[in-house]
Motif scaffolding. Structure first.
Motif, PDB file in Angstrom:
ATOM      1  N   MET A 170      10.432  58.724  -5.037  1.00  0.00           N
ATOM      2  CA  MET A 170       9.743  58.105  -6.082  1.00  0.00           C
ATOM      3  C   MET A 170      10.316  56.930  -6.908  1.00  0.00           C
ATOM      4  O   MET A 170       9.673  56.043  -7.111  1.00  0.00           O
ATOM      5  N   GLY A 171      11.646  57.256  -7.274  1.00  0.00           N
ATOM      6  CA  GLY A 171      12.323  56.106  -7.806  1.00  0.00           C
ATOM      7  C   GLY A 171      12.224  54.870  -7.042  1.00  0.00           C
ATOM      8  O   GLY A 171      12.203  53.664  -7.457  1.00  0.00           O
ATOM      9  N   MET A 172      12.842  55.056  -5.806  1.00  0.00           N
ATOM     10  CA  MET A 172      12.859  53.878  -5.163  1.00  0.00           C
ATOM     11  C   MET A 172      11.684  53.073  -4.832  1.00  0.00           C
ATOM     12  O   MET A 172      11.534  51.959  -4.837  1.00  0.00           O
ATOM     13  N   LEU A 173      10.495  53.859  -4.502  1.00  0.00           N
ATOM     14  CA  LEU A 173       9.419  53.344  -4.458  1.00  0.00           C
ATOM     15  C   LEU A 173       8.878  52.522  -5.814  1.00  0.00           C
ATOM     16  O   LEU A 173       8.401  51.596  -5.531  1.00  0.00           O
ATOM     17  N   GLU A 223      19.122  69.670  -4.410  1.00  0.00           N
ATOM     18  CA  GLU A 223      19.108  68.595  -3.408  1.00  0.00           C
ATOM     19  C   GLU A 223      17.804  67.983  -3.206  1.00  0.00           C
ATOM     20  O   GLU A 223      17.552  66.684  -2.929  1.00  0.00           O
ATOM     21  N   LEU A 224      16.812  68.969  -2.844  1.00  0.00           N
ATOM     22  CA  LEU A 224      15.640  68.724  -2.250  1.00  0.00           C
ATOM     23  C   LEU A 224      14.989  68.024  -3.447  1.00  0.00           C
ATOM     24  O   LEU A 224      14.032  67.030  -3.171  1.00  0.00           O
ATOM     25  N   ASN A 225      14.817  68.451  -4.655  1.00  0.00           N
ATOM     26  CA  ASN A 225      14.223  67.829  -5.819  1.00  0.00           C
ATOM     27  C   ASN A 225      14.579  66.555  -6.248  1.00  0.00           C
ATOM     28  O   ASN A 225      13.882  65.590  -6.506  1.00  0.00           O
ATOM     29  N   MET A 250      18.595  58.452  -2.618  1.00  0.00           N
ATOM     30  CA  MET A 250      19.611  58.676  -3.543  1.00  0.00           C
ATOM     31  C   MET A 250      20.696  57.610  -3.234  1.00  0.00           C
ATOM     32  O   MET A 250      21.047  57.219  -4.572  1.00  0.00           O
ATOM     33  N   LEU A 251      21.192  57.298  -2.111  1.00  0.00           N
ATOM     34  CA  LEU A 251      22.038  56.149  -1.935  1.00  0.00           C
ATOM     35  C   LEU A 251      21.808  54.803  -2.155  1.00  0.00           C
ATOM     36  O   LEU A 251      22.139  54.197  -2.810  1.00  0.00           O
ATOM     37  N   ALA A 252      20.201  54.645  -2.093  1.00  0.00           N
ATOM     38  CA  ALA A 252      19.798  53.209  -2.261  1.00  0.00           C
ATOM     39  C   ALA A 252      19.501  53.192  -3.815  1.00  0.00           C
ATOM     40  O   ALA A 252      19.876  51.827  -4.278  1.00  0.00           O
ATOM     41  N   ILE A 253      19.213  54.077  -4.527  1.00  0.00           N
ATOM     42  CA  ILE A 253      19.235  54.093  -5.968  1.00  0.00           C
ATOM     43  C   ILE A 253      20.300  53.837  -6.478  1.00  0.00           C
ATOM     44  O   ILE A 253      20.710  52.932  -7.411  1.00  0.00           O
ATOM     45  N   ALA A 254      21.552  54.597  -6.010  1.00  0.00           N
ATOM     46  CA  ALA A 254      22.754  54.294  -6.660  1.00  0.00           C
ATOM     47  C   ALA A 254      23.396  52.987  -6.156  1.00  0.00           C
ATOM     48  O   ALA A 254      23.889  52.140  -6.986  1.00  0.00           O
ATOM     49  N   GLY A 255      23.075  52.316  -5.054  1.00  0.00           N
ATOM     50  CA  GLY A 255      23.629  50.915  -4.589  1.00  0.00           C
ATOM     51  C   GLY A 255      22.495  50.071  -5.387  1.00  0.00           C
ATOM     52  O   GLY A 255      23.408  49.107  -5.952  1.00  0.00           O
TER      53      GLY A 255
END
Length: 198
Positions: free
Chosen positions: A177-180, A168-170, A73-78
Protein backbone atom coordinates in the motif's frame (compact mmCIF):
# COMPACT_ATOMS: atom_id res chain seq x y z
CA UNK A 1 -63.92 -9.97 4.89
CA UNK A 2 -62.07 -9.71 8.19
CA UNK A 3 -60.81 -13.27 7.85
CA UNK A 4 -59.46 -12.56 4.34
CA UNK A 5 -57.53 -9.53 5.61
CA UNK A 6 -56.24 -11.52 8.57
CA UNK A 7 -55.10 -14.36 6.26
CA UNK A 8 -53.30 -11.95 3.93
CA UNK A 9 -51.55 -10.27 6.88
CA UNK A 10 -50.50 -13.66 8.20
CA UNK A 11 -49.15 -14.66 4.77
CA UNK A 12 -47.23 -11.39 4.51
CA UNK A 13 -45.69 -11.86 7.95
CA UNK A 14 -44.71 -15.43 7.08
CA UNK A 15 -42.77 -14.16 4.07
CA UNK A 16 -40.41 -12.28 6.38
CA UNK A 17 -39.98 -15.06 8.93
CA UNK A 18 -36.51 -16.61 8.91
CA UNK A 19 -36.36 -19.95 7.19
CA UNK A 20 -34.71 -22.79 9.05
CA UNK A 21 -31.33 -23.64 7.57
CA UNK A 22 -29.00 -26.52 8.12
CA UNK A 23 -25.43 -25.75 9.12
CA UNK A 24 -23.29 -25.92 6.03
CA UNK A 25 -19.58 -25.84 5.41
CA UNK A 26 -18.42 -23.33 2.84
CA UNK A 27 -15.13 -22.83 1.08
CA UNK A 28 -14.81 -19.60 3.09
CA UNK A 29 -14.47 -21.53 6.32
CA UNK A 30 -11.62 -23.56 4.80
CA UNK A 31 -9.25 -20.58 5.12
CA UNK A 32 -10.57 -18.73 8.19
CA UNK A 33 -7.82 -20.19 10.37
CA UNK A 34 -4.97 -19.46 7.95
CA UNK A 35 -2.09 -17.16 8.73
CA UNK A 36 -3.05 -13.64 7.70
CA UNK A 37 -6.74 -13.97 8.59
CA UNK A 38 -6.35 -11.35 11.31
CA UNK A 39 -8.48 -8.73 12.95
CA UNK A 40 -10.23 -6.51 12.06
CA UNK A 41 -11.10 -8.14 8.71
CA UNK A 42 -10.41 -11.80 9.41
CA UNK A 43 -10.35 -13.87 6.24
CA UNK A 44 -11.13 -11.49 3.39
CA UNK A 45 -11.57 -12.54 -0.23
CA UNK A 46 -13.89 -9.95 -1.81
CA UNK A 47 -13.24 -11.17 -5.36
CA UNK A 48 -13.85 -14.82 -4.48
CA UNK A 49 -10.48 -15.93 -5.84
CA UNK A 50 -10.48 -19.05 -3.67
CA UNK A 51 -14.22 -19.48 -3.32
CA UNK A 52 -13.85 -23.05 -4.54
CA UNK A 53 -11.74 -23.93 -1.46
CA UNK A 54 -8.70 -24.99 -3.46
CA UNK A 55 -5.68 -25.21 -1.14
CA UNK A 56 -3.33 -25.21 -4.14
CA UNK A 57 -4.78 -21.92 -5.43
CA UNK A 58 -4.67 -20.41 -1.94
CA UNK A 59 -1.00 -21.41 -1.54
CA UNK A 60 -0.13 -19.89 -4.94
CA UNK A 61 -1.84 -16.61 -4.04
CA UNK A 62 -0.11 -16.57 -0.63
CA UNK A 63 3.24 -17.15 -2.39
CA UNK A 64 2.57 -14.23 -4.73
CA UNK A 65 1.43 -12.03 -1.82
CA UNK A 66 4.63 -12.77 0.11
CA UNK A 67 6.85 -12.15 -2.91
CA UNK A 68 5.15 -8.85 -3.76
CA UNK A 69 5.33 -7.81 -0.11
CA UNK A 70 9.07 -8.55 0.06
CA UNK A 71 9.74 -6.65 -3.17
CA UNK A 72 7.72 -3.67 -1.93
CA UNK A 73 9.54 -3.63 1.42
CA UNK A 74 12.83 -3.40 -0.49
CA UNK A 75 11.37 -0.78 -2.85
CA UNK A 76 10.21 1.43 0.04
CA UNK A 77 13.61 1.16 1.71
CA UNK A 78 15.34 1.96 -1.59
CA UNK A 79 13.08 4.90 -2.35
CA UNK A 80 13.56 6.44 1.08
CA UNK A 81 17.33 5.84 0.95
CA UNK A 82 17.62 7.60 -2.41
CA UNK A 83 15.26 10.37 -1.30
CA UNK A 84 17.47 11.01 1.73
CA UNK A 85 20.35 11.81 -0.61
CA UNK A 86 22.38 8.63 -0.25
CA UNK A 87 23.63 7.54 -3.69
CA UNK A 88 26.30 5.24 -5.03
CA UNK A 89 29.54 7.03 -5.85
CA UNK A 90 30.76 7.26 -9.42
CA UNK A 91 29.09 7.10 -12.79
CA UNK A 92 26.32 4.90 -14.10
CA UNK A 93 27.74 4.83 -17.65
CA UNK A 94 30.88 5.70 -19.60
CA UNK A 95 29.34 8.98 -20.79
CA UNK A 96 29.76 10.40 -17.29
CA UNK A 97 26.18 10.24 -16.00
CA UNK A 98 26.57 10.11 -12.22
CA UNK A 99 24.35 8.09 -9.91
CA UNK A 100 23.60 11.30 -8.02
CA UNK A 101 22.09 12.87 -11.16
CA UNK A 102 19.44 10.14 -11.51
CA UNK A 103 16.10 11.33 -10.07
CA UNK A 104 13.87 9.24 -7.83
CA UNK A 105 10.70 7.49 -8.92
CA UNK A 106 9.43 7.35 -12.46
CA UNK A 107 11.86 10.06 -13.56
CA UNK A 108 14.66 7.50 -13.32
CA UNK A 109 13.30 5.61 -16.34
CA UNK A 110 14.05 8.58 -18.59
CA UNK A 111 17.46 9.27 -17.01
CA UNK A 112 18.94 5.75 -16.82
CA UNK A 113 20.52 4.69 -20.12
CA UNK A 114 18.83 1.83 -22.03
CA UNK A 115 21.73 -0.53 -21.24
CA UNK A 116 21.18 0.16 -17.53
CA UNK A 117 17.48 -0.67 -17.81
CA UNK A 118 18.42 -3.88 -19.65
CA UNK A 119 20.81 -4.81 -16.83
CA UNK A 120 18.12 -4.23 -14.22
CA UNK A 121 15.58 -6.34 -16.14
CA UNK A 122 18.20 -9.06 -16.68
CA UNK A 123 19.12 -9.13 -12.99
CA UNK A 124 15.46 -9.34 -11.94
CA UNK A 125 14.98 -12.17 -14.46
CA UNK A 126 17.98 -14.01 -13.00
CA UNK A 127 16.57 -13.63 -9.47
CA UNK A 128 13.15 -14.86 -10.63
CA UNK A 129 14.54 -17.91 -12.45
CA UNK A 130 17.41 -18.98 -10.23
CA UNK A 131 17.21 -17.48 -6.74
CA UNK A 132 13.72 -16.52 -5.55
CA UNK A 133 12.16 -19.95 -5.62
CA UNK A 134 11.57 -22.82 -3.29
CA UNK A 135 13.96 -25.53 -4.45
CA UNK A 136 13.87 -27.91 -1.49
CA UNK A 137 10.19 -27.76 -0.52
CA UNK A 138 10.41 -25.37 2.40
CA UNK A 139 8.67 -25.40 5.74
CA UNK A 140 5.90 -23.10 4.46
CA UNK A 141 4.82 -21.30 1.31
CA UNK A 142 7.39 -18.62 0.52
CA UNK A 143 10.25 -20.28 2.43
CA UNK A 144 13.25 -19.55 0.21
CA UNK A 145 15.97 -20.66 2.64
CA UNK A 146 16.57 -23.81 0.58
CA UNK A 147 18.77 -25.29 3.28
CA UNK A 148 21.41 -22.58 2.84
CA UNK A 149 20.42 -19.68 5.11
CA UNK A 150 18.92 -20.05 8.56
CA UNK A 151 19.68 -17.00 10.77
CA UNK A 152 18.40 -18.95 13.79
CA UNK A 153 14.94 -19.72 12.38
CA UNK A 154 15.10 -23.38 13.43
CA UNK A 155 15.76 -22.37 17.05
CA UNK A 156 12.34 -20.66 17.38
CA UNK A 157 9.30 -22.47 18.76
CA UNK A 158 6.19 -22.84 16.57
CA UNK A 159 4.34 -19.93 18.20
CA UNK A 160 7.26 -17.56 17.58
CA UNK A 161 7.57 -18.74 13.98
CA UNK A 162 3.88 -18.07 13.34
CA UNK A 163 4.15 -14.62 14.96
CA UNK A 164 7.16 -13.71 12.82
CA UNK A 165 5.45 -14.97 9.66
CA UNK A 166 2.34 -12.91 10.52
CA UNK A 167 4.52 -9.83 11.06
CA UNK A 168 6.19 -10.33 7.67
CA UNK A 169 2.83 -10.78 5.97
CA UNK A 170 1.36 -7.63 7.54
CA UNK A 171 4.48 -5.56 6.87
CA UNK A 172 4.43 -6.76 3.27
CA UNK A 173 0.80 -5.74 2.92
CA UNK A 174 1.57 -2.32 4.37
CA UNK A 175 4.59 -1.93 2.07
CA UNK A 176 2.45 -2.74 -0.97
CA UNK A 177 0.00 0.00 0.00
CA UNK A 178 2.88 2.36 0.81
CA UNK A 179 4.59 1.74 -2.52
CA UNK A 180 1.30 2.31 -4.34
CA UNK A 181 0.93 5.61 -2.46
CA UNK A 182 4.48 6.67 -3.34
CA UNK A 183 3.89 5.84 -7.00
CA UNK A 184 0.67 7.85 -7.10
CA UNK A 185 2.21 10.85 -5.36
CA UNK A 186 5.32 10.62 -7.54
CA UNK A 187 3.09 10.99 -10.60
CA UNK A 188 1.20 13.83 -8.91
CA UNK A 189 4.52 15.52 -8.18
CA UNK A 190 4.03 16.06 -4.44
CA UNK A 191 6.20 13.37 -2.82
CA UNK A 192 8.40 16.10 -1.28
CA UNK A 193 5.43 17.43 0.68
CA UNK A 194 4.74 13.95 2.14
CA UNK A 195 8.20 12.99 3.31
CA UNK A 196 10.01 14.72 6.16
CA UNK A 197 13.07 16.75 5.15
CA UNK A 198 16.30 14.79 5.40
Amino acid sequence: MKSAIFASLLATAAAFAPASQKASTTALSAFEGELGAQQPLGYWDPLGLVADGSQEKFDRLRYVELKHGRVCMLAIAGYLTAESGLRLPGDIDFAGTSFASIPNGFGAFDAVPAAGIAQIVGFIGFLEIAVMKDVTGGEFVGDFRNGAIDFGWDSFDEETKMAKRAIELNQGRAAQMGMLGLMVHDKLGNVDSLLPPF
